[in-house]
Design a protein around this motif. Sequence first.
Motif, PDB file in Angstrom:
ATOM      1  N   ASN A 143      34.445  19.433 -13.014  1.00  0.00           N
ATOM      2  CA  ASN A 143      33.614  20.478 -12.404  1.00  0.00           C
ATOM      3  C   ASN A 143      32.314  20.675 -13.165  1.00  0.00           C
ATOM      4  O   ASN A 143      31.256  20.895 -12.583  1.00  0.00           O
ATOM      5  CB  ASN A 143      34.394  21.786 -12.327  1.00  0.00           C
ATOM      6  N   LYS A 144      32.404  20.592 -14.497  1.00  0.00           N
ATOM      7  CA  LYS A 144      31.197  20.692 -15.323  1.00  0.00           C
ATOM      8  C   LYS A 144      30.261  19.528 -15.020  1.00  0.00           C
ATOM      9  O   LYS A 144      29.056  19.691 -14.875  1.00  0.00           O
ATOM     10  CB  LYS A 144      31.583  20.673 -16.813  1.00  0.00           C
TER      11      LYS A 144
ATOM     12  N   ARG B 294      32.871  21.506  -3.715  1.00  0.00           N
ATOM     13  CA  ARG B 294      33.279  20.814  -4.944  1.00  0.00           C
ATOM     14  C   ARG B 294      32.101  20.094  -5.576  1.00  0.00           C
ATOM     15  O   ARG B 294      31.980  20.038  -6.802  1.00  0.00           O
ATOM     16  CB  ARG B 294      34.405  19.799  -4.655  1.00  0.00           C
TER      17      ARG B 294
ATOM     18  N   ARG C   6      30.091  17.735 -12.335  1.00  0.00           N
ATOM     19  CA  ARG C   6      29.525  17.809 -10.981  1.00  0.00           C
ATOM     20  C   ARG C   6      28.331  18.766 -10.918  1.00  0.00           C
ATOM     21  O   ARG C   6      27.475  18.617 -10.058  1.00  0.00           O
ATOM     22  CB  ARG C   6      30.589  18.261  -9.982  1.00  0.00           C
ATOM     23  N   GLU C   7      28.310  19.754 -11.823  1.00  0.00           N
ATOM     24  CA  GLU C   7      27.154  20.651 -11.839  1.00  0.00           C
ATOM     25  C   GLU C   7      25.876  19.872 -12.097  1.00  0.00           C
ATOM     26  O   GLU C   7      24.790  20.305 -11.722  1.00  0.00           O
ATOM     27  CB  GLU C   7      27.321  21.712 -12.938  1.00  0.00           C
TER      28      GLU C   7
ATOM     29  N   GLY D  92      30.210  21.849  -8.117  1.00  0.00           N
ATOM     30  CA  GLY D  92      30.879  22.182  -9.371  1.00  0.00           C
ATOM     31  C   GLY D  92      31.939  23.263  -9.230  1.00  0.00           C
ATOM     32  O   GLY D  92      32.478  23.736 -10.223  1.00  0.00           O
ATOM     33  N   MET D  93      32.230  23.670  -7.979  1.00  0.00           N
ATOM     34  CA  MET D  93      33.270  24.692  -7.815  1.00  0.00           C
ATOM     35  C   MET D  93      34.640  24.060  -8.020  1.00  0.00           C
ATOM     36  O   MET D  93      34.895  22.961  -7.562  1.00  0.00           O
ATOM     37  CB  MET D  93      33.214  25.283  -6.398  1.00  0.00           C
ATOM     38  N   SER D  94      35.527  24.813  -8.675  1.00  0.00           N
ATOM     39  CA  SER D  94      36.909  24.381  -8.779  1.00  0.00           C
ATOM     40  C   SER D  94      37.564  24.570  -7.411  1.00  0.00           C
ATOM     41  O   SER D  94      36.997  25.225  -6.534  1.00  0.00           O
ATOM     42  CB  SER D  94      37.626  25.223  -9.828  1.00  0.00           C
TER      43      SER D  94
ATOM     44  N   VAL E  92      29.494  29.669 -10.080  1.00  0.00           N
ATOM     45  CA  VAL E  92      29.848  28.574 -10.981  1.00  0.00           C
ATOM     46  C   VAL E  92      29.075  28.692 -12.291  1.00  0.00           C
ATOM     47  O   VAL E  92      29.650  28.725 -13.368  1.00  0.00           O
ATOM     48  CB  VAL E  92      29.581  27.207 -10.317  1.00  0.00           C
TER      49      VAL E  92
ATOM     50  N   LEU F  41      34.123  12.506  -5.725  1.00  0.00           N
ATOM     51  CA  LEU F  41      34.704  12.952  -4.461  1.00  0.00           C
ATOM     52  C   LEU F  41      35.728  11.905  -4.023  1.00  0.00           C
ATOM     53  O   LEU F  41      36.664  12.215  -3.288  1.00  0.00           O
ATOM     54  CB  LEU F  41      33.630  13.142  -3.390  1.00  0.00           C
TER      55      LEU F  41
END
Lengths: 250, 315
Positions: free
Chosen positions: A83-84, B220, A86-87, B223-225, A115, A60
Amino acid sequence: MTRDYQGNDMIVADKINKIYPNGCHALKDVSATVHRGEVVVIVGPSGSGKSTFLRALNQLETISSGSITVDGTDMYAKSTDINKLREEVGMVFQNFNLFPHKTALGNVMLAPLKVAKRDAATAETDARDLLKRVGLSDRMDNYPSHLSGGQQQRVAIARALAMKPNIMLFDEPTSALDPEMVGEVLDVMKGLAAEGMTMVVVTHEMGFAREVADRVLFMEDGELLVNETPEAFFDDPENPRLRQFLSMVL
Amino acid sequence: MQTQYKNLGWNALFVLILVALGGLVFLSGKKIDYNWNWQRVVPYIVNNQASAVTAPEDGNIVSNAEGDLALESLAGDVLVDLSEYEDLLVYEGDLIFEGDRLASLEEWRIGPLTEGLIVTIKISLWSLLFAIVLGLIIGLMRISSNPAVKKLSIAYVELIRGTPLLVQIFIVYFFIGTVFDLERFVAGVIALSLFTAAYVAEIVRAGIQSIPKGQMEAARSLGMSYPKAMIYVILPQAFKRTLPPLAGQFINLIKDSSLVSVISITDLTKAGREVVSGSFAPFEVWFTVALLYLLLTSSLSWAIQRLEKRLSASD
Ligand SMILES: Nc1ncnc2c1ncn2[C@@H]1O[C@H](COP(=O)(O)OP(=O)(O)OP(=O)(O)O)[C@@H](O)[C@H]1O
Ligand SMILES: [Mg+2]
């Protein structure tokens, strides 16, 4: 993919620096490692860079120099899809940041649906289970505005868990709560810790740190000054700055 | 109880003022010896004209087993079944030539004012659609971190807001319209869309920026773009907040659409101008036109209020 990462070092921060655009040097050569299943608590005075450090761990905030490896993936490698990544890193905020236009259930289901692309039935079953786990089985259809602070924060935890993360980050999860609601959120966090979740927690709850943490970190003025077991941290602090800090908060 | 009585008084005053204003309008009409004649306006809204059913070719009128009349050709085929008409002008055994009137038919037709109203609705709806899409894109460009994209949108908004709509309509019609060979109606829609989009863009930008930063961060962190976070988290919330100013803008759009009459689109205003000359009732016509605009704008604001109510479930 990192989902298959088997190593023991879940987070490795190496000499990271963060200089904000306004010139504020918020992190100075901070290095730390968090192992699998560990609960690491970060404490320190206001403005010491705790939030900046935590937010750097899921990008972030982008760092100015140094390297961060999360779940076996170099966060700043060209091939990394943030993004992957952050999942796999859930985050819980001081102000909950629930989506006000979604019910509790909708909040928890949104990312799994959009997502992770799970099918609706699975996402809903999972979300109901998670909300049950945080003790909100009777509040699933409430909008955030109809939930107490403690309930909102527990929904936020369930929402982060819904993506099945390997690491959970907490930024002062109880600071915005009325005192009588702090306990219910801390209990959920303790449960998570007991299940072996890797956690990094910024908090002012010294009791939680002493009871649950495997290690406690002390930051001041952008520097990581102490990285100790809770016993050494609280009962026998060597660092004079830490001693001064503890004398003020305990 | 006390306040109720007090409000009753104020409400009575409100009605009184309205009546007084109405009376004033009436008296001013009297003063210039104006003869109010509202019936004259009615045919311009709907009229009921008689039209005739005529014979397609020569033949005879015959009656069938049920006693219903029909036109039969010389070859013996039934050409027109007359059983469905009420006002017959022929009898059994009549010899009919091509073009003869067989029956008269009363038909409701919409008048020129209603036709103008329909054009105004069409032009407003199309412009509304394009203005929303374009305004959303430009509003999103406005908050982009890319300086080129951002400055383009700022330039657009400044350009459109800094020039009068009437001039824009002329430019679109005479310049762009000539270059691309556009119809009047299309040119009108383009001008109105471009104009309204600039305002919609500012409303969208303000709406997005009014959503706390934590919402984007939470989205975000899951994991959201950026586009997904916009679509599923930010825009739905921004939409709700921007509904009232958007409603105002769309009402302006309906009213601004009257300006396209300058490029000879027969919208409600142009229809009004055309009707006035033939009707000998200029006041009534313009009051009617105003009323029809009011009808459009108030149904729009009613619809948006309904929508707002539905969206307020999460408050
Ligand atoms: N977006 C920003 N832009 C500029 N400076 C910032 C920004 N965010 C934080 N800082 C600065 O960076 C330093 C560290 O801030 P940070 O929020 O990480 O502290 P913290 O330890 O979390 O404090 P607190 O306990 O009050 O939350 C502070 O001096 C702060 O003023
Ligand atoms: Mg902080």
